[in-house]
Design an enzyme around this catalytic site. Structure first.
Site, PDB file in Angstrom:
ATOM      1  N   HIS A 421       0.510  24.455 -45.113  1.00  0.00           N
ATOM      2  CA  HIS A 421       0.231  24.233 -46.534  1.00  0.00           C
ATOM      3  C   HIS A 421      -0.260  22.807 -46.784  1.00  0.00           C
ATOM      4  CE1 HIS A 421       1.341  23.021 -50.647  1.00  0.00           C
ATOM      5  NE2 HIS A 421       0.851  24.214 -50.954  1.00  0.00           N
ATOM      6  N   ARG A 511     -17.377  10.975 -20.105  1.00  0.00           N
ATOM      7  CA  ARG A 511     -16.549  10.472 -19.008  1.00  0.00           C
ATOM      8  C   ARG A 511     -15.366  11.399 -18.732  1.00  0.00           C
ATOM      9  NH1 ARG A 511     -17.243   6.444 -22.749  1.00  0.00           N
ATOM     10  NH2 ARG A 511     -18.588   4.690 -22.176  1.00  0.00           N
ATOM     11  N   ARG A 579     -20.158  12.596 -16.246  1.00  0.00           N
ATOM     12  CA  ARG A 579     -19.979  11.762 -15.052  1.00  0.00           C
ATOM     13  C   ARG A 579     -18.693  12.170 -14.345  1.00  0.00           C
ATOM     14  NH1 ARG A 579     -19.359   5.485 -16.003  1.00  0.00           N
ATOM     15  NH2 ARG A 579     -17.193   6.084 -16.377  1.00  0.00           N
ATOM     16  N   GLU A 681     -26.449   1.786 -10.777  1.00  0.00           N
ATOM     17  CA  GLU A 681     -25.591   0.668 -11.165  1.00  0.00           C
ATOM     18  C   GLU A 681     -25.366  -0.311 -10.015  1.00  0.00           C
ATOM     19  OE1 GLU A 681     -21.849   2.391 -12.415  1.00  0.00           O
ATOM     20  OE2 GLU A 681     -21.999   3.951 -10.911  1.00  0.00           O
ATOM     21  N   GLY A 702     -26.423   2.378 -15.377  1.00  0.00           N
ATOM     22  CA  GLY A 702     -25.128   1.843 -15.825  1.00  0.00           C
ATOM     23  C   GLY A 702     -25.245   0.328 -15.873  1.00  0.00           C
ATOM     24  N   SER A 703     -25.653  -0.170 -17.019  1.00  0.00           N
ATOM     25  CA  SER A 703     -25.995  -1.599 -17.100  1.00  0.00           C
ATOM     26  C   SER A 703     -24.778  -2.507 -16.917  1.00  0.00           C
ATOM     27  CB  SER A 703     -26.710  -1.909 -18.412  1.00  0.00           C
ATOM     28  OG  SER A 703     -25.911  -1.515 -19.513  1.00  0.00           O
ATOM     29  N   ASN A 704     -23.570  -2.003 -17.156  1.00  0.00           N
ATOM     30  CA  ASN A 704     -22.373  -2.833 -16.992  1.00  0.00           C
ATOM     31  C   ASN A 704     -22.211  -3.259 -15.534  1.00  0.00           C
ATOM     32  OD1 ASN A 704     -22.112  -1.989 -19.612  1.00  0.00           O
ATOM     33  ND2 ASN A 704     -20.076  -1.108 -19.392  1.00  0.00           N
ATOM     34  N   ASP A 705     -22.154  -2.271 -14.640  1.00  0.00           N
ATOM     35  CA  ASP A 705     -21.974  -2.595 -13.219  1.00  0.00           C
ATOM     36  C   ASP A 705     -23.237  -3.195 -12.616  1.00  0.00           C
ATOM     37  OD1 ASP A 705     -19.317  -2.123 -12.785  1.00  0.00           O
ATOM     38  OD2 ASP A 705     -19.569  -0.032 -12.187  1.00  0.00           O
ATOM     39  N   CYS A 752     -26.937   4.546 -19.977  1.00  0.00           N
ATOM     40  CA  CYS A 752     -25.697   4.863 -20.688  1.00  0.00           C
ATOM     41  C   CYS A 752     -24.756   3.669 -20.736  1.00  0.00           C
ATOM     42  CB  CYS A 752     -24.998   6.067 -20.057  1.00  0.00           C
ATOM     43  SG  CYS A 752     -24.523   5.795 -18.334  1.00  0.00           S
TER      44      CYS A 752
END
Length: 797
Positions: A421, A511, A579, A681, A702-705, A752
């Site tokens: 409710h 992920r 991934r 990456e 994977g631009s971070n790694d 990504c």
């Protein structure tokens, strides 16, 4: 003449007969006549008509007395309880005319001839002005279950007539400007389904929180259905993906276990026909349902009503399973009245700008945020002390609480699921609610400032203090689409339906890590090698988590498949790139049972992670479970839009080994449209991109790694964080190079990583390079889309 009948059977009435038998009965008759032949099971019954109700009022000459009683209601409705009680007492004093009593008794005898002597029936009120597209308040009038014999049925009928004057019904009519005497009441008498020996619940053919059209939401608990409707129990919750139901798949894309602590069953006490009892622990830890039949019926019912209305008409249904015959039944259906009325072209986004201590959590209702002073109320007798703008904290609500619910800034309850409710009313009122907190009334103190956030997915959070939040409104009709594909990074399956309304071309990164750490929580090898575990506490936790599943392996495979499927279904048929797991050894060790299976590494960021785990060593078998989950989501659920991606693949030989390993579990590249991508990456991925392109269907940067490994820094180290920048010329040169190599080899390439979400100029650089797609964090999609459109326009000149 039909309208002058006291009794009409379900096979005599249809949806056009709302003025005669009310919304509930008209809908039951419509389905009984037209959908039973399509396999939808509906128990038979009859309606005591609105004509009969008005006949009773006229014969008793009570209208003037009721008008006088109701005229004493003051504008603020402070004396509502007094007025309502007097009106009901006046109605209950009435005697049903003999001619009406005889017809009801004869109809009951006819029903007994079909189902057996002294048959049990549900007696439900069905008001003639209810279930209108913009006017449907939960639980307006009364329902009486397990009524047996003519005397009980007649008494229940009279009580239903009187319930047209419950406090909440009077209040609702005043708010909606309905004339009290232009609303009549019909009574539905329907054979009971013995769900007291099985289970029952509520079902919607649309997601009640987001308005996502392609999912059926089913809530279920043991026993009779009143507990779910009243919010007295925290039910199991299921989502089923509608488009695949007719294709022979089993698309149960989400199953969440509810606590289901009590169930309503038949009582032997004639004066109290139903009672609540505690549910044994083994039953509480098991799901009430395991097949698609109900969801198929939801689609049949929705399709039927939509064709009849010549527009999309999502439905709100109640179901019950008979514990004697093991058959399912639909016992009510009405139009859904909240999400179906929303303007889908306006995207309204609530964004929490601050965080603080989380006081308690539960299931979020809606996607809004509300803040105010908490006010704990334990009884309807205390509602007079509630003030405008406060946050209502209570055990559960029922329709008598409506006067204060509509002045609350948010609602928090201990009990109930998304079809309770409190949840239904909160949606209709457009305020955030969190249900099923279990101990909210104990933990939250009256007078403390709190913020109720339903804007962070399925888990609703009550924060300490009044936090700042922002509301964004975007007109989606005005937003143009760029040539570059704009995709989204999605980690939390519970937010996928909500995110699906943001204009994108699919999901560039889903992920597995969030699903494993949040829903499974257990290291896969701890499930595969459960008997070898040394820690008894760990084994006990695993036993509880995996109990509802056939095996501990099934637990991992099903939960991972469902998490991915929620995201894939939300964006279907657009690509969703998943991934495979990319935990590092220290992160795997933090999972339940993980410390027994993970080595200690000096630098996990550069250690045993990604592809190197999949084809060799102790994790190889666990990777098989990941593959089984992806196959289940693609082949059993039918979500062929899932593409797979391999992270941290150092060499071409590793890539070949992983693809070969996946093939062993039925994930064959090219079969049923399966594409396998590789993360770009590591500098080796760029240098050898021509070779990687020969074995993979595409790249995702994977631009971070890639930044970390190009500049030779640890992105987790605060000491050198100032040097970390995806826009460094060296990183940009590698990105330019891999995009051009991918184009030369005619394989897809996207990105990504975090860079485009944080820096619009970086996104524009990618467009200049000719990248196929850019995957962004949800909160930056619209802003970056505009930036990309600007760059594309410049490049055209």
């Amino acid at each position: 003449m039909k309208s002058k009948k006291f009794i009409l059977w379900f096979d005599e009435i249809g949806i056009k007969d709302v003025p005669l038998v009310g919304g509930k009965n008209a809908s039951l008759g419509e389905m009984y006549r037209n959908l039973t032949r399509k396999g939808v099971r509906i128990p038979n019954g009859f309606a005591v008509t609105a004509y009969a109700y008005n006949y009773v009022l006229q014969k008793a000459g009570i209208k003037n007395e009721l008008k006088k009683i109701l005229s004493n209601l003051d504008k603020s409705k402070k004396n509502l309880a007094v007025v309502g009680k007097k009106a009901r007492e006046a109605m209950l004093k009435l005697k049903l005319p003999d001619e009406l009593k005889n017809e009801i008794a004869n109809s009951y005898k006819k029903l007994c001839r079909q189902y057996g002597s002294n048959t049990d029936v549900a007696v439900r009120s069905s008001a003639t002005a209810e279930d209108l597209p913009d006017a449907s308040f939960a639980g307006q009038q009364e329902t009486y279950l397990n009524m047996r014999g003519e005397h009980s049925l007649l008494e229940a009928t009279k009580k239903c007539f009187a319930s047209l004057f419950t406090n909440r019904a009077i209040s609702y009519r005043v708010d909606k400007h309905f004339n009290h005497f232009k609303v009549s009441l019909s009574v539905g008498v329907q054979k009971m389904v013995r769900s007291d020996k099985a289970c029952s619940g509520v079902m919607f053919s649309i997601d009640t929180e987001t308005g996502f059209k392609n999912a059926v939401l089913i809530n279920g608990s043991y026993g009779l259905g009143e507990n779910i409707v009243l919010g007295a129990v925290n039910p199991d919750q299921f989502y089923v993906f509608k488009p695949m139901l007719g294709e022979g798949f089993k698309p149960i894309i989400s199953k969440k276990l509810g606590s289901k602590k009590i169930k309503m069953i038949y009582s032997k006490n004639k004066s109290k026909p139903t009672i609540n009892v505690r549910v044994p622990e083994k039953e509480r830890l098991s799901f009430v349902l395991n097949d698609n039949e109900l969801a198929k019926w939801a689609c049949i019912i929705e399709d039927y009503y939509s064709k009849k209305a010549r527009k999309f008409k999502p439905m709100d249904m109640e179901w019950a399973k008979d514990g004697i015959t093991s058959r399912l039944f639909i016992v009510q259906a009405r139009p859904e009245t909240v999400q179906s009325q929303k303007n889908v072209n306006i995207l309204e986004e609530y964004i929490l700008k601050q965080k603080s201590q989380v006081i308690t959590t539960g299931l979020s209702v809606g996607t809004k945020i509300g803040a105010g002073k908490a006010h704990v109320i334990r009884s309807a007798k205390e509602i007079g002390s509630f003030k405008v703008g406060e946050v209502l904290i209570t055990e559960k609500t029922d329709p008598d609480w409506e006067p204060i619910m509509k002045i609350a800034s948010a609602i928090v309850t201990n009990k109930g699921g998304r079809t309770a409710h409190a949840a239904i009313v909160a949606r209709e009122l457009g305020i955030p609610a969190i249900v099923g907190t279990e101990r909210g009334t104990e933990i939250i103190k009256t007078g403390t400032d709190v913020t109720v956030s339903c804007a962070e997915g399925e888990v609703g959070r009550v924060y300490k203090g009044k936090l700042k939040f922002e509301i964004r409104k975007i007109d989606l009709k005005r937003l143009k689409r760029p040539r570059t594909k704009i995709m989204m990074n999605v980690g939390n399956p519970d937010q996928a339906f909500e995110f699906s309304f943001i204009p994108t071309d699919g999901v560039g990164l889903a992920r597995e890590e969030f699903i494993i750490s949040s829903y499974i929580k257990v290291h896969p090898l701890a499930l595969l090698r459960y008997n070898q575990l040394k820690d008894r506490k760990v084994k006990a936790i695993i036993d509880e988590l995996a109990y509802p599943y056939k095996s501990k392996v099934d637990f991992f495979v099903e939960k991972l498949a469902q998490g991915v499927a929620m995201i894939a279904a939300a964006f279907y048929p657009k690509d969703v790139i998943v991934r495979m797991s990319d935990f590092k050894t220290n992160e795997y060790a933090n999972l339940i049972g993980g410390s027994e299976f993970e080595p200690k590494e000096e630098n996990p960021m550069l250690g045993w992670r990604g592809a190197s785990r999949y084809y060799a060593g102790s994790y190889r078998e666990a990777f098989g479970l990941e593959c089984m989950a992806m196959k289940k989501a693609r082949d059993e659920m039918g979500l062929k839009n899932i593409k797979l991606m391999i992270p941290f693949c150092r060499t071409v030989e590793e890539g070949k080994a992983v693809i070969s390993e996946m093939k062993k579990y039925g994930l064959v590249q090219g079969k049923n449209g399966l594409e396998i991508y590789v993360m770009c990456e590591i500098p080796s991925n760029v240098i050898l991109a021509d070779d990687f392109a020969k074995i993979f269907d595409g790249f995702s940067i994977g631009s971070n790694d890639l930044t970390q490994l190009t500049l030779g820094l640890d992105r987790d180290s605060e000491l050198i964080s100032r040097l970390y920048d995806e826009r460094n010329p060296a990183v940009k040169r590698l990105i330019w190079e891999v995009i051009h190599k991918a184009k030369r080899n005619k394989v897809k390439i996207g990105i990504c990583g975090q860079g485009p979400s944080d820096h619009p100029d970086f996104a524009q650089f990618l467009v200049k390079c000719g990248i196929d797609s850019i995957s962004l964090n949800p909160d930056t999609v619209l802003k970056t889309t505009l930036s990309i459109l600007e760059m594309e326009n410049k490049l055209r000149r």
